[in-house]
Scaffold this active site. Structure first.
Site, PDB file in Angstrom:
ATOM      1  N   ASP A   8      34.027  30.997  46.001  1.00  0.00           N
ATOM      2  CA  ASP A   8      35.302  31.496  46.495  1.00  0.00           C
ATOM      3  C   ASP A   8      36.063  30.377  47.223  1.00  0.00           C
ATOM      4  O   ASP A   8      36.726  30.617  48.227  1.00  0.00           O
ATOM      5  CB  ASP A   8      35.050  32.671  47.449  1.00  0.00           C
ATOM      6  CG  ASP A   8      36.301  33.470  47.740  1.00  0.00           C
ATOM      7  OD1 ASP A   8      37.251  33.406  46.948  1.00  0.00           O
ATOM      8  OD2 ASP A   8      36.334  34.158  48.786  1.00  0.00           O
TER       9      ASP A   8
ATOM     10  N   CYS B 147      37.380  51.052  48.252  1.00  0.00           N
ATOM     11  CA  CYS B 147      37.147  51.205  46.816  1.00  0.00           C
ATOM     12  C   CYS B 147      35.667  51.065  46.465  1.00  0.00           C
ATOM     13  O   CYS B 147      35.206  51.605  45.460  1.00  0.00           O
ATOM     14  CB  CYS B 147      38.003  50.211  46.015  1.00  0.00           C
ATOM     15  SG  CYS B 147      37.638  48.478  46.317  1.00  0.00           S
TER      16      CYS B 147
ATOM     17  N   CYS C  89      32.163  52.083  33.550  1.00  0.00           N
ATOM     18  CA  CYS C  89      33.002  52.881  34.449  1.00  0.00           C
ATOM     19  C   CYS C  89      33.376  54.226  33.823  1.00  0.00           C
ATOM     20  O   CYS C  89      33.643  55.193  34.547  1.00  0.00           O
ATOM     21  CB  CYS C  89      34.279  52.125  34.812  1.00  0.00           C
ATOM     22  SG  CYS C  89      34.028  50.772  35.991  1.00  0.00           S
TER      23      CYS C  89
ATOM     24  N   CYS D   3      37.815  54.679  42.569  1.00  0.00           N
ATOM     25  CA  CYS D   3      38.319  53.545  43.341  1.00  0.00           C
ATOM     26  C   CYS D   3      39.837  53.555  43.418  1.00  0.00           C
ATOM     27  O   CYS D   3      40.427  53.238  44.465  1.00  0.00           O
ATOM     28  CB  CYS D   3      37.811  52.226  42.767  1.00  0.00           C
ATOM     29  SG  CYS D   3      38.259  51.926  41.039  1.00  0.00           S
TER      30      CYS D   3
ATOM     31  N   CYS E 222      47.116  45.258  49.117  1.00  0.00           N
ATOM     32  CA  CYS E 222      45.690  45.367  49.418  1.00  0.00           C
ATOM     33  C   CYS E 222      45.429  45.086  50.898  1.00  0.00           C
ATOM     34  O   CYS E 222      45.889  44.076  51.442  1.00  0.00           O
ATOM     35  CB  CYS E 222      44.915  44.385  48.540  1.00  0.00           C
ATOM     36  SG  CYS E 222      43.145  44.337  48.886  1.00  0.00           S
TER      37      CYS E 222
ATOM     38  N   CYS F 184      38.699  45.543  53.852  1.00  0.00           N
ATOM     39  CA  CYS F 184      38.657  46.963  53.501  1.00  0.00           C
ATOM     40  C   CYS F 184      37.578  47.161  52.446  1.00  0.00           C
ATOM     41  O   CYS F 184      37.487  46.383  51.497  1.00  0.00           O
ATOM     42  CB  CYS F 184      40.017  47.418  52.969  1.00  0.00           C
ATOM     43  SG  CYS F 184      40.082  49.139  52.418  1.00  0.00           S
TER      44      CYS F 184
ATOM     45  N   CYS G 126      32.515  54.142  45.025  1.00  0.00           N
ATOM     46  CA  CYS G 126      32.041  53.799  43.683  1.00  0.00           C
ATOM     47  C   CYS G 126      30.631  54.338  43.455  1.00  0.00           C
ATOM     48  O   CYS G 126      29.706  53.998  44.211  1.00  0.00           O
ATOM     49  CB  CYS G 126      32.051  52.281  43.487  1.00  0.00           C
ATOM     50  SG  CYS G 126      31.426  51.774  41.863  1.00  0.00           S
TER      51      CYS G 126
ATOM     52  N   CYS H 235      42.030  54.018  47.170  1.00  0.00           N
ATOM     53  CA  CYS H 235      42.750  52.901  47.786  1.00  0.00           C
ATOM     54  C   CYS H 235      43.845  53.435  48.712  1.00  0.00           C
ATOM     55  O   CYS H 235      44.778  54.108  48.257  1.00  0.00           O
ATOM     56  CB  CYS H 235      43.356  51.996  46.722  1.00  0.00           C
ATOM     57  SG  CYS H 235      44.246  50.572  47.429  1.00  0.00           S
TER      58      CYS H 235
END
Length: 354
Positions: free
Chosen positions: A132, A242, A186, A192, A212, A239, A246, A196
């Site tokens: 990342d 979502c 899914c 999800c 977001c 956050c 799941c 949100c």
């Protein structure tokens, strides 16, 4: 290599090729719609994000690694526990992944050790590790290397580990057999998308980062749009909504490392305790944490929004609200204009004028 990776705390590794050309149209369309918001680095490198061999010349394949991050003391009903905390407006909530040590540091050092172990076995090795931290299509590479599939929230999902994990990569100049990708599981689920708070998942697999909460509380440096502030609730850094809903996260795995155990200072606690941190306290309590990089002013901005939301809540009693108003007024004239504006907004939620 799988055994070496597990010794270093990784849950799974895989290998992807470097041809990501089929992802380029989607990336360009996402950028063209402005969904990246203020994250100019997302566009700055052009299509190098989708071209590993251009980003790191000589790259032949990419080794991807997954590391679970749920703290070692996580209870079986952790998702319900986290959801309940979001219903306590006087309490501030930091995203689960950010309560321990900075994952960038943990993964980077361990990926480097894995690369060195491979080099010791095969000889001189050209490589570069990422977590990342550069223009890398991380989730796409992970999906292509068999780590899982892209969920409708755009995060990677694993049948064995849900989505509560970090990803890292080693760009390699040697050819390794590619892993077999997995299919999506899914189905018709849209939990999800429905969960949100800000409607940031605008379509299955499409996220408008500008809405977001993770983006707004971490990446976004300016004022949080006023229309979105009430939707942040008591989320002050990141956050997890979502992910909490799941179904696949019933398989989320507990980390084997102490690094991701929650620090007492960053576990959910009263907003007023977070608000009381001056800059020295903020720097001391977030040392070695991913939170530190947002800086004290942005931290105060986030907590001010949560305090404003708490002042509007019927769940918060008069004594608590009086203490919140007093604490906000104490920072009414701070030097930072963004913090000032958010303090004024928070006070206005209690009918206070400045």
């Amino acid at each position: 290599m799988r055994a070496w990776a597990r010794e270093l705390g990784f849950s799974q590794i895989g290998v992807a090729g470097v041809d990501l050309s089929s992802s380029e149209p989607g990336l360009l369309a996402w950028l063209a719609q402005g969904f990246h918001g203020d994250m100019q680095y997302m566009a700055a490198h052009g299509l190098k994000r989708a071209r590993p061999a251009e980003l790191v010349p000589g790259t032949v394949c990419v080794l991807t690694a997954r590391m679970d991050y749920l703290p070692r003391d996580t209870p079986p009903d952790w998702a319900a526990t986290e959801g309940a905390r979001l219903q306590q407006p006087a309490q501030g909530v930091v995203s689960v992944y950010a309560r321990g040590r900075d994952y960038h540091k943990v993964l980077r050092s361990r990926l480097q050790k894995l690369a060195e172990r491979i080099a010791a076995e095969v000889g001189p090795l050209g490589h570069r590790v990422f977590t990342d931290s550069a223009p890398v299509l991380e989730a796409e590479l992970a999906a292509r290397s068999g780590q899982g599939w892209r969920g409708k929230h755009t995060l990677l999902l694993s049948r064995e580990g849900g989505s509560m994990f970090f990803l890292g990569e080693i760009y390699l100049d040697i050819a390794l057999p590619p892993s077999e990708p997995t299919s999506s599981h899914c189905g018709q689920c849209t939990a999800c998308i429905a969960a949100c708070p800000t409607g940031a998942i605008v379509a299955p697999g499409k996220l408008d980062a500008r809405r977001c909460i993770s983006y707004l509380t971490i990446e976004h440096a300016g004022p949080i749009p006023e229309v979105l502030r009430p939707l942040l609730g008591n989320r002050i850094y990141g956050c997890d909504d979502c992910q909490l809903v799941c179904p696949w996260n019933k398989y989320a795995q507990i980390s084997t490392l102490p690094d991701f155990d929650a620090r007492a200072d960053l576990a959910p606690q009263a907003l007023l305790q977070f608000w009381a941190w001056d800059e020295a306290a903020f720097l001391a309590r977030t040392e070695g944490s991913p939170i530190r990089r947002i800086g004290h002013a942005r931290w105060l901005r986030n907590v001010a929004v949560a305090l404003g939301n708490a002042l509007r809540s019927p769940q918060v009693d008069g004594v608590q609200k009086a203490a919140m108003v007093q604490a906000l007024r104490a920072r009414e004239h701070v030097d930072d204009p963004v913090v000032q504006e958010h303090v004024r907004w928070a006070l206005a939620q209690a009918g206070e004028t400045t």
